[in-house]
Enzyme design. Structure first.
Site, PDB file in Angstrom:
ATOM      1  N   ALA B  11      47.362  29.248  13.458  1.00 26.15           N
ATOM      2  CA  ALA B  11      47.194  30.403  12.570  1.00 26.15           C
ATOM      3  C   ALA B  11      48.415  31.311  12.624  1.00 26.15           C
ATOM      4  CB  ALA B  11      45.925  31.171  12.954  1.00 26.15           C
ATOM      5  N   CYS B  42      44.805  18.657  18.332  1.00 22.88           N
ATOM      6  CA  CYS B  42      43.785  17.621  18.111  1.00 22.88           C
ATOM      7  C   CYS B  42      44.311  16.233  18.433  1.00 22.88           C
ATOM      8  CB  CYS B  42      43.306  17.649  16.670  1.00 22.88           C
ATOM      9  SG  CYS B  42      42.774  19.278  16.130  1.00 22.88           S
ATOM     10  N   ALA B 300      40.957  23.233  12.995  1.00 20.27           N
ATOM     11  CA  ALA B 300      42.381  23.402  12.675  1.00 20.27           C
ATOM     12  C   ALA B 300      42.647  23.829  11.231  1.00 20.27           C
ATOM     13  CB  ALA B 300      43.118  22.104  12.977  1.00 20.27           C
ATOM     14  N   ASN B 304      44.892  27.193   9.902  1.00 16.23           N
ATOM     15  CA  ASN B 304      46.093  27.148   9.077  1.00 16.23           C
ATOM     16  C   ASN B 304      45.889  27.914   7.767  1.00 16.23           C
ATOM     17  OD1 ASN B 304      48.322  25.029  10.066  1.00 16.23           O
ATOM     18  ND2 ASN B 304      46.320  24.378  10.790  1.00 16.23           N
ATOM     19  N   TYR B 425      33.299   3.163  -7.248  1.00 15.42           N
ATOM     20  CA  TYR B 425      32.748   1.899  -6.770  1.00 15.42           C
ATOM     21  C   TYR B 425      33.727   0.754  -6.973  1.00 15.42           C
ATOM     22  CZ  TYR B 425      30.481  -2.639  -7.108  1.00 15.42           C
ATOM     23  OH  TYR B 425      30.198  -3.968  -6.972  1.00 15.42           O
TER      24      TYR B 425
END
Lengths: 447, 447
Positions: B11, B42, B300, B304, B425
């Site tokens: 941040a 992470c 996260a 940000n 699909y």
């Protein structure tokens, strides 16, 4: 009540099964001109790619199951020739040559689409094939396994053409693709289309775009020569995959209103211009959630969904279909290619003031091993701020990401609102800023 | 104008970089207590899993780059101790022991979160570790490589605990996980949680849920014994991964309003109760798009995004943050696990009348090779018809599918509207009816 369905594929059998489940007392008759019902048509290229799998594996439910377990009067090999709207009956002829007639309270046209056979001299010969029905798939699979084919030419470069190119290469068959127009996939952003083209070339598929096809000649040893403006291509099998056209002749002859591409026009309740006749699937049109207008997009999900909606509507559960977003995904060798909404040209011709961005991002987080490039195009409307469409391409993570865009299009979201969405992040699955968000942020700057 | 930022991670550095880009003349100073800024926190479990990769690879941008290229006055090793809101200044102390003070026009608290150290006798010993900062990662990686560890115990079973279990197993280390509460992941649908549990057990992770942890004893040869109510677990390293708590002490001492879990309360413009002080990232709360109330979810993307929003807001581009949907995804061995929105318990306690369905579908189409099971839970609100949340689990196709749900939650869609979406699909990527649609259709029946 008598419910008659013409066509026993996705839309027709979905409608029949659901109507029977909701109203077991209803008399339901399905007339299907072929002997096949309920199979995964989209699975055919993948099945053809594997000589060890039988094409019959693609049958989801066999005709006798519909008859015995679902108690549906399913008549295969029955071709309906005429609808008499005044007397509310249909007439036709069976494979055995018997004529038949049947009255209806409600009629469903689920006649599907047929491959377009390009008007090229010499196109009507054995060994020049198209792929739409399971019977087509059987023939192609047979032809490949019995003729020991080494070379093929595919006319067209759409989804089916591309999937079949991959299938034939998997069998070690040489593939040349040819089409008269200059662009591989005209709806696609050019930068993204170039990556698809490179993937094909990397897998030794010959790409011959912008070639006028003059004629097809049959030479000795079963070799066809496709004579084009600047090149002559050879193959023992020629696949015509230039697109499909709705089987709307029956409806048209009965005077039903038509929609785009001569599909049968239906309202949000899947009803045609005759209140006793419904239409669903590849033969019918749909509302497009982005333009609000009509569109004809022959894809499997909306066929199944429309079949259900018809069943609901004739059994008293009134369903309105919101429409399609034009979402599609396909695989071409190791690439996933996905789209939803409008392309730039469609957006312009639909009266929007579109602006696009194409970004490159990564399929996994910073410093996470195994990442590959992911391309995202986002199109926004300068006037309204709306998100109009997106295209995604990558070796992983492109196929399912498009669904976030599809939902946003259904909701008529602005690019700004979309850019605020709380999308998922973990290092194995993408960067902190999802590629969709990065693309949306970049597009916003231009709007 | 003087913009002071406390905290140099996601941040803080997002805010600093963007503010400098938007207003190059602005004086921006960042105080970071550690020596690390801008790294992929992470990514640490995945890095720890691979002894051949340096933990320094996780640094996205080094401190000197921020100083030299971005012209940001970044002071690492600087710990801010006090905010004087009346005089609008902060005071602190550097690693070298020097005190410092600085005035601000705008202040950003981006102080992050800290791992919770469970109050267990014997928890404060060398070899009992937590994972939050890059320095924690360095220590753990060092410890593993130098001590030749063969056995570890993980206290806790959240995201980080699960990711670390996988990382340690990849290194051939024996892993036992233990927690006092009975459920592996309490927010998760029990049927889905059982699949996660089985995956852990299949990879030889010991699962000891419902074990009160009495004390940790250090024995000879560096072996710790974790004494629990019914079991004694052994390891040369103990990882405490019981969750994190917001670093809001500085804000709290300055009299700022607090939100859930003692995070710093901010409005939609990322402003705290003091109009000159902003907060962003793991130390701050957020609006939840489903409940409309406040939530504290330290992840996260929103850190940000909030950093950017602060920069926009103090440089004259007024941005409102819509909030979070509680979207998260993680990988545990070969499983992808994803969620968005509320779980059943949260939905109930937020005043909804929730109903859930869990379906099993397939990751690829009928007869397509390589398909695996995919589990989908959909929660709807009986009163309003709204979609409240979803959980997805599978070996493929679960991670990115959740984003369609996230967008739907931002739009406050009903389950019915969601069930009408035109999702993608193709046989390699799922069945005709996307698993999300099948789950939505099933949930609708209960509503």
């Amino acid at each position: 009540m008598k419910f008659v369905i013409i066509g026993g594929d996705a839309a027709g059998m979905s409608a029949a099964s659901r109507a029977k489940r909701r109203a077991p007392e209803m008399e339901i008759t399905v007339f299907e001109k072929t002997n096949d019902v309920s199979y995964s048509a989209c699975g055919m290229p993948y099945n053809i790619a594997d000589p060890n799998r039988s094409i019959e594996e693609l049958v989801v439910r066999q005709a006798h199951v519909f008859r015995e377990k679902n108690h549906i009067d399913l008549r295969t090999g029955h071709f309906v020739e005429k609808i008499d709207r005044e007397s509310k009956n249909i007439t036709g002829r069976s494979i055995q040559g018997h004529t038949f007639t049947m009255e209806y309270d409600y009629l469903l046209l689920a006649t599907g689409a047929s491959p377009i056979i390009p008007s090229i001299e010499g196109v009507n010969q054995d060994g020049i094939v198209a792929l739409k029905s399971l019977e087509d798939g059987r023939k192609i699979k047979d032809f490949i396994s019995h003729k020991g084919i080494r070379k093929t030419v595919i006319i067209g470069m759409g989804y089916i053409a591309l999937e079949m190119a991959e299938a034939l290469r998997a069998l070690g068959i040489q593939v040349d693709m040819v089409k008269p127009r200059p662009d591989l996939l005209p709806w696609m952003n050019r930068e993204i289309a170039e990556i698809v083209k490179k993937e094909l070339i990397d897998h030794k598929v010959g790409i011959h775009a912008g070639q006028k096809i003059q004629r097809i000649e049959k030479h000795e040893k079963g070799i066809f020569k496709v004579i084009c403006s600047d090149v002559i291509l050879e193959g023992e099998m020629i696949l015509a995959a230039v697109g499909v056209t709705p089987n709307s002749q029956l409806g048209e002859a009965a005077g039903l209103e038509l929609g785009p591409a001569n599909s049968i026009a239906i309202d949000r309740h899947t009803k045609t211009s005759d209140p006793h006749i419904f239409a669903a699937g590849d033969c019918a049109d749909a509302y497009h959630v982005v333009t609000g207008g009509k569109a004809w997009v022959p894809l499997a999900l909306r066929a199944n969904r429309a079949g259900w909606a018809v069943a609901d509507n004739i059994t008293g559960n009134h369903v309105e279909l919101e429409g399609i977003a034009g979402t599609a995904v396909f695989k071409v060798f190791d690439l996933q290619v996905a789209r939803s909404g409008l392309g730039m040209r469609e957006a312009e011709s639909s009266g929007f003031d579109p602006v696009e961005t194409v970004i490159q991002s990564r399929s996994r987080a910073h410093a996470h091993p195994g990442a590959s490039t992911i391309w995202v195009q986002i199109i926004g409307d300068k006037k309204s701020g709306r998100l109009l469409g997106a295209q995604l391409l990558g070796r992983e993570g492109a196929a399912h990401r498009i669904n976030a865009v599809a939902v946003a299009l259904h909701q008529k979201m602005t690019v700004e609102a979309f850019s605020q969405c709380d999308l998922a992040y973990a290092p194995p699955f993408g960067p902190v800023w999802d590629p969709l968000l990065t693309a949306a942020n970049q597009t916003l700057k231009k709007m």
